[in-house]
Design an enzyme around this catalytic site. Structure first.
Site, mmCIF file in Angstrom:
data_model
loop_
_atom_site.group_PDB
_atom_site.id
_atom_site.type_symbol
_atom_site.label_atom_id
_atom_site.label_comp_id
_atom_site.label_asym_id
_atom_site.label_seq_id
_atom_site.Cartn_x
_atom_site.Cartn_y
_atom_site.Cartn_z
ATOM 1 C CG HIS A 51 0.515 2.063 0.578
ATOM 2 N ND1 HIS A 51 -0.142 0.864 0.761
ATOM 3 C CD2 HIS A 51 1.483 2.103 1.525
ATOM 4 C CE1 HIS A 51 0.402 0.212 1.769
ATOM 5 N NE2 HIS A 51 1.388 0.945 2.259
ATOM 6 C CD GLU A 53 -1.746 1.156 -5.024
ATOM 7 O OE1 GLU A 53 -1.506 0.033 -5.490
ATOM 8 O OE2 GLU A 53 -1.223 1.579 -3.969
ATOM 9 C CB CYS A 97 -2.455 -2.640 0.612
ATOM 10 S SG CYS A 97 -3.046 -0.977 1.010
ATOM 11 C CB CYS A 107 -4.363 1.127 -1.834
ATOM 12 S SG CYS A 107 -2.998 2.079 -1.148
#
Length: 167
Positions: A51, A53, A97, A107
């Site tokens: 992801h 981040e 998330c 994240c």
């Protein structure tokens, strides 16, 4: 946030039907210093179903001492990345998330573990895949959460780029 949106919209951020396209930027704001962009990231940038981040954090954690010295020439000794994270703002186009269907770390947890001080979010994560509670999790850990107003549609459109929609 515009830079994070550019990350999400870049051709490199390849859309998939089962995940969002997200952009992230880490900016250090030390007292008396100009803001410094530490790292950027976008969805699936690094190997392993990653992801935005998590990618930005990984890239920041991999910065060399010489790179950090160049970013902060007036500070001696050169701060470590761990020293900088408490002064770091995260700009992310989509709420971080709180759960991963892949089983990978969320994240929100990674940002909390890093000691990030503030997270500026373009739009909340829709319930397309999971029920996200990332902002709530960040707030509960003492992270300042800011919902940026005015770019919600652009951030959501970027997140869902390449997704088929019902007409």
């Amino acid at each position: 946030m515009q830079q994070a949106l550019s990350e999400a919209l870049s051709e490199s951020c390849v859309p998939v039907q089962t995940a969002f396209c997200v952009g992230c930027v880490l900016v250090v704001r030390l007292p008396g210093e100009q803001p410094v962009t530490l790292a950027t990231g976008y969805s699936r940038e690094l190997p392993g179903n990653t992801h935005a981040e998590a990618n930005a954090l990984t890239k920041a954690q991999n910065l060399s001492d010489s790179h950090l010295a160049a970013c902060f020439p007036s500070i001696s000794p050169t701060p470590s990345i761990r020293d900088l994270f408490p002064y770091t703002d995260v700009y992310t186009t989509l709420e971080p998330c709180s759960i991963r269907t892949s089983g990978l770390p969320a994240c929100a947890d990674a940002l909390i573990k890093a000691g990030i001080r503030r997270c500026i979010i373009g739009v909340g994560e829709p319930d397309d895949f999971v029920q996200c509670e990332g902002a709530q999790k960040l707030k509960g850990a003492g992270v300042d959460v800011v919902w940026l107003k005015g770019l919600e549609k652009q951030c959501l459109d970027a997140a869902r780029k390449g997704h088929h929609t019902e007409e």
